[in-house]
Design a protein around this motif. Sequence first.
Motif, PDB file in Angstrom:
ATOM      1  N   LEU A  26     -73.791 -25.241  95.917  1.00 39.81           N
ATOM      2  CA  LEU A  26     -72.329 -25.236  95.938  1.00 39.81           C
ATOM      3  C   LEU A  26     -71.795 -23.831  96.202  1.00 39.81           C
ATOM      4  O   LEU A  26     -72.329 -22.848  95.696  1.00 39.81           O
ATOM      5  CB  LEU A  26     -71.776 -25.775  94.619  1.00 39.81           C
ATOM      6  CG  LEU A  26     -72.122 -27.237  94.370  1.00 39.81           C
ATOM      7  CD1 LEU A  26     -71.517 -27.717  93.079  1.00 39.81           C
ATOM      8  CD2 LEU A  26     -71.650 -28.096  95.515  1.00 39.81           C
ATOM      9  N   GLY A  27     -70.731 -23.764  96.968  1.00 38.24           N
ATOM     10  CA  GLY A  27     -70.136 -22.473  97.305  1.00 38.24           C
ATOM     11  C   GLY A  27     -70.851 -21.770  98.435  1.00 38.24           C
ATOM     12  O   GLY A  27     -70.790 -20.552  98.553  1.00 38.24           O
ATOM     13  N   MET A  28     -71.527 -22.550  99.279  1.00 37.27           N
ATOM     14  CA  MET A  28     -72.315 -21.951 100.359  1.00 37.27           C
ATOM     15  C   MET A  28     -71.454 -21.271 101.420  1.00 37.27           C
ATOM     16  O   MET A  28     -71.826 -20.235 101.957  1.00 37.27           O
ATOM     17  CB  MET A  28     -73.155 -23.016 101.061  1.00 37.27           C
ATOM     18  CG  MET A  28     -74.303 -23.531 100.265  1.00 37.27           C
ATOM     19  SD  MET A  28     -75.607 -22.349 100.133  1.00 37.27           S
ATOM     20  CE  MET A  28     -76.144 -22.261 101.819  1.00 37.27           C
ATOM     21  N   CYS A  29     -70.294 -21.878 101.735  1.00 36.45           N
ATOM     22  CA  CYS A  29     -69.501 -21.364 102.857  1.00 36.45           C
ATOM     23  C   CYS A  29     -69.130 -19.906 102.633  1.00 36.45           C
ATOM     24  O   CYS A  29     -69.434 -19.045 103.453  1.00 36.45           O
ATOM     25  CB  CYS A  29     -68.229 -22.183 103.053  1.00 36.45           C
ATOM     26  SG  CYS A  29     -68.545 -23.910 103.324  1.00 36.45           S
ATOM     27  N   ILE A  81     -58.082 -30.661  91.734  1.00 33.91           N
ATOM     28  CA  ILE A  81     -57.838 -29.718  92.817  1.00 33.91           C
ATOM     29  C   ILE A  81     -56.426 -29.134  92.706  1.00 33.91           C
ATOM     30  O   ILE A  81     -56.206 -27.962  93.012  1.00 33.91           O
ATOM     31  CB  ILE A  81     -58.118 -30.362  94.196  1.00 33.91           C
ATOM     32  CG1 ILE A  81     -58.403 -29.279  95.240  1.00 33.91           C
ATOM     33  CG2 ILE A  81     -56.997 -31.198  94.703  1.00 33.91           C
ATOM     34  CD1 ILE A  81     -59.804 -29.238  95.672  1.00 33.91           C
ATOM     35  N   THR A 114     -59.673 -21.429  96.306  1.00 33.88           N
ATOM     36  CA  THR A 114     -59.214 -22.808  96.166  1.00 33.88           C
ATOM     37  C   THR A 114     -60.152 -23.765  96.891  1.00 33.88           C
ATOM     38  O   THR A 114     -60.371 -24.880  96.449  1.00 33.88           O
ATOM     39  CB  THR A 114     -57.793 -22.952  96.745  1.00 33.88           C
ATOM     40  OG1 THR A 114     -57.065 -21.804  96.373  1.00 33.88           O
ATOM     41  CG2 THR A 114     -57.120 -24.179  96.216  1.00 33.88           C
ATOM     42  N   VAL A 115     -60.686 -23.325  98.023  1.00 30.80           N
ATOM     43  CA  VAL A 115     -61.553 -24.220  98.785  1.00 30.80           C
ATOM     44  C   VAL A 115     -63.028 -23.962  98.510  1.00 30.80           C
ATOM     45  O   VAL A 115     -63.889 -24.454  99.221  1.00 30.80           O
ATOM     46  CB  VAL A 115     -61.281 -24.117 100.299  1.00 30.80           C
ATOM     47  CG1 VAL A 115     -59.962 -24.742 100.644  1.00 30.80           C
ATOM     48  CG2 VAL A 115     -61.361 -22.700 100.772  1.00 30.80           C
ATOM     49  N   ASN A 116     -63.313 -23.181  97.463  1.00 29.97           N
ATOM     50  CA  ASN A 116     -64.723 -22.953  97.126  1.00 29.97           C
ATOM     51  C   ASN A 116     -65.254 -24.179  96.377  1.00 29.97           C
ATOM     52  O   ASN A 116     -64.772 -24.517  95.301  1.00 29.97           O
ATOM     53  CB  ASN A 116     -64.823 -21.700  96.264  1.00 29.97           C
ATOM     54  CG  ASN A 116     -66.247 -21.276  96.030  1.00 29.97           C
ATOM     55  OD1 ASN A 116     -67.117 -22.116  95.841  1.00 29.97           O
ATOM     56  ND2 ASN A 116     -66.488 -19.993  96.049  1.00 29.97           N
ATOM     57  N   CYS A 117     -66.256 -24.816  96.950  1.00 29.24           N
ATOM     58  CA  CYS A 117     -66.714 -26.075  96.354  1.00 29.24           C
ATOM     59  C   CYS A 117     -67.299 -25.876  94.960  1.00 29.24           C
ATOM     60  O   CYS A 117     -67.297 -26.788  94.152  1.00 29.24           O
ATOM     61  CB  CYS A 117     -67.748 -26.781  97.216  1.00 29.24           C
ATOM     62  SG  CYS A 117     -68.384 -25.853  98.575  1.00 29.24           S
ATOM     63  N   LEU A 120     -64.615 -26.610  92.114  1.00 28.40           N
ATOM     64  CA  LEU A 120     -64.399 -28.044  91.871  1.00 28.40           C
ATOM     65  C   LEU A 120     -65.684 -28.675  91.342  1.00 28.40           C
ATOM     66  O   LEU A 120     -65.646 -29.539  90.462  1.00 28.40           O
ATOM     67  CB  LEU A 120     -63.951 -28.727  93.166  1.00 28.40           C
ATOM     68  CG  LEU A 120     -63.671 -30.215  93.081  1.00 28.40           C
ATOM     69  CD1 LEU A 120     -62.506 -30.492  92.163  1.00 28.40           C
ATOM     70  CD2 LEU A 120     -63.389 -30.808  94.451  1.00 28.40           C
ATOM     71  N   GLY A 121     -66.817 -28.230  91.871  1.00 28.47           N
ATOM     72  CA  GLY A 121     -68.107 -28.782  91.448  1.00 28.47           C
ATOM     73  C   GLY A 121     -68.329 -28.611  89.960  1.00 28.47           C
ATOM     74  O   GLY A 121     -68.756 -29.542  89.283  1.00 28.47           O
TER      75      GLY A 121
ATOM     76  N   CYS B  28     -72.199 -27.409 102.049  1.00 31.28           N
ATOM     77  CA  CYS B  28     -72.305 -27.394 100.582  1.00 31.28           C
ATOM     78  C   CYS B  28     -72.498 -28.770  99.992  1.00 31.28           C
ATOM     79  O   CYS B  28     -73.402 -29.011  99.219  1.00 31.28           O
ATOM     80  CB  CYS B  28     -71.076 -26.780  99.921  1.00 31.28           C
ATOM     81  SG  CYS B  28     -70.003 -25.874 100.978  1.00 31.28           S
ATOM     82  N   LEU B 106     -66.998 -33.812  96.022  1.00 31.27           N
ATOM     83  CA  LEU B 106     -67.007 -32.513  96.694  1.00 31.27           C
ATOM     84  C   LEU B 106     -66.741 -32.603  98.189  1.00 31.27           C
ATOM     85  O   LEU B 106     -66.604 -31.580  98.851  1.00 31.27           O
ATOM     86  CB  LEU B 106     -68.330 -31.799  96.430  1.00 31.27           C
ATOM     87  CG  LEU B 106     -68.440 -31.294  94.997  1.00 31.27           C
ATOM     88  CD1 LEU B 106     -69.823 -30.816  94.687  1.00 31.27           C
ATOM     89  CD2 LEU B 106     -67.446 -30.172  94.773  1.00 31.27           C
ATOM     90  N   THR B 109     -63.737 -30.557  99.290  1.00 30.27           N
ATOM     91  CA  THR B 109     -63.805 -29.139  99.624  1.00 30.27           C
ATOM     92  C   THR B 109     -64.753 -28.877 100.793  1.00 30.27           C
ATOM     93  O   THR B 109     -65.047 -27.732 101.099  1.00 30.27           O
ATOM     94  CB  THR B 109     -64.272 -28.311  98.421  1.00 30.27           C
ATOM     95  OG1 THR B 109     -65.398 -28.956  97.848  1.00 30.27           O
ATOM     96  CG2 THR B 109     -63.185 -28.180  97.407  1.00 30.27           C
TER      97      THR B 109
END
Lengths: 196, 202
Positions: A26-29, A81, A114-117, A120-121, B28, B106, B109
């Motif tokens: 998660l948060g890879m981008c 979200i 805000t768009v970091n998965c 939210l994960g 992700c 997910l 996102t």
Amino acid sequence: MNEALFPVAVFFAAIFTNNILLTNYLGMCSFLSVSKELETSAGLGIAVTFVMAITTALNWLVYRFILVPFSLEYLRFIVFIIVIAAFVQLIEMIIERYSEGLYFSLGIFLPLITVNCAILGASLFMVIREYDFITTFFFGLGSGLGWLLAILAMAGIRMRLKTAKIPKGLEGAGISLVIAGFMAMAFMGFSGMITI
Amino acid sequence: MAKGIVKKTFLAPLGKDNPVFVQVLGICSTLAVTNKLENTLVMTLGVMFTTALSSWTLSLMRSWIPSRIRMMVETLVIATYVILVDIALKAFYPEMWKQLGPYVGLIITNCIVMGRIEAFALQNKPGLSLIDGLASGLGYAYVLMIIAFFRELLGTGSLWGYPILGSWWTNWSIMIMPPGGFFMLAIFIWVVREVVLKEAKK
């Protein structure tokens, strides 16, 4: 396991054995695009840690006291979200007003969050694993710190790699993923330390 | 609508504008479930559904959305479709729903969904946006299916749960663990880029 120690175990597990980036991807981008410099990575990592710790706890309160009593659990994606986006906006306004230095070092990362998965994960994991409030807070904080640790290590390695000769096709994203793979393997060494 | 544009819109995300290996976006939410073909298929179908329909919806609404609150509206539309996917899975496929856990949520996102809306749907007609969303989802799906294919085959010696390689095969258990996902994606990107680089030289 001792009941009182459970949040502590969850905290360390979230950093080492169940690192949100290296075991859950998660948060890879933002991890891949921001990890070029050590300083920016640290800034983003700290912002993620802060936002994750607070929003996971906030979402727990919202879920437990608003969504569950009205049986609106299926709305949790939207509600979580919105809470995250609203919190990030609020923090941005507060630090812009009171601390210019902090705004320029941290503020620029806030919209990215805000768009970091991962954020939210963490909230979604907390619901599925049915943590209580204290555990949730420590889980959010630990996950954030784990993410910070991973991105700092990554930035450090990538800075060393600047002078290395990398095959053309692997440059950029490719080599970063290979490094992430090795880091994930290294972190697997922690497994068995804590089981949750 | 000219036929040429439709074809171009459909084919670009499958090849030269592929969201995964060209832009390295949105991995992700799905990379985590690529250790099994079945899970990957369900997840990528969910992403395809969400990308296509939210692109279409936002393209229909594009002239009424004030640009200041654009992101919020986009997120709400995407979240609505993801909730539909989540509820449908829970109702018809509860086993799978349990296995996928938080990853369905997910999809919200996933950068591809919002990326396509920002880059394409807000400037184009609904029909074309639907095609673009669908093709982006498809471009995403086939890459992850290839990764899942190798991870499941090498990691467990089976495909779709059925044993393929037989008893002589020693399972590479690293492939179904987290590092395997990173390595497989890196190798895939490497191979594709080498091929593209070679073609560019010609």
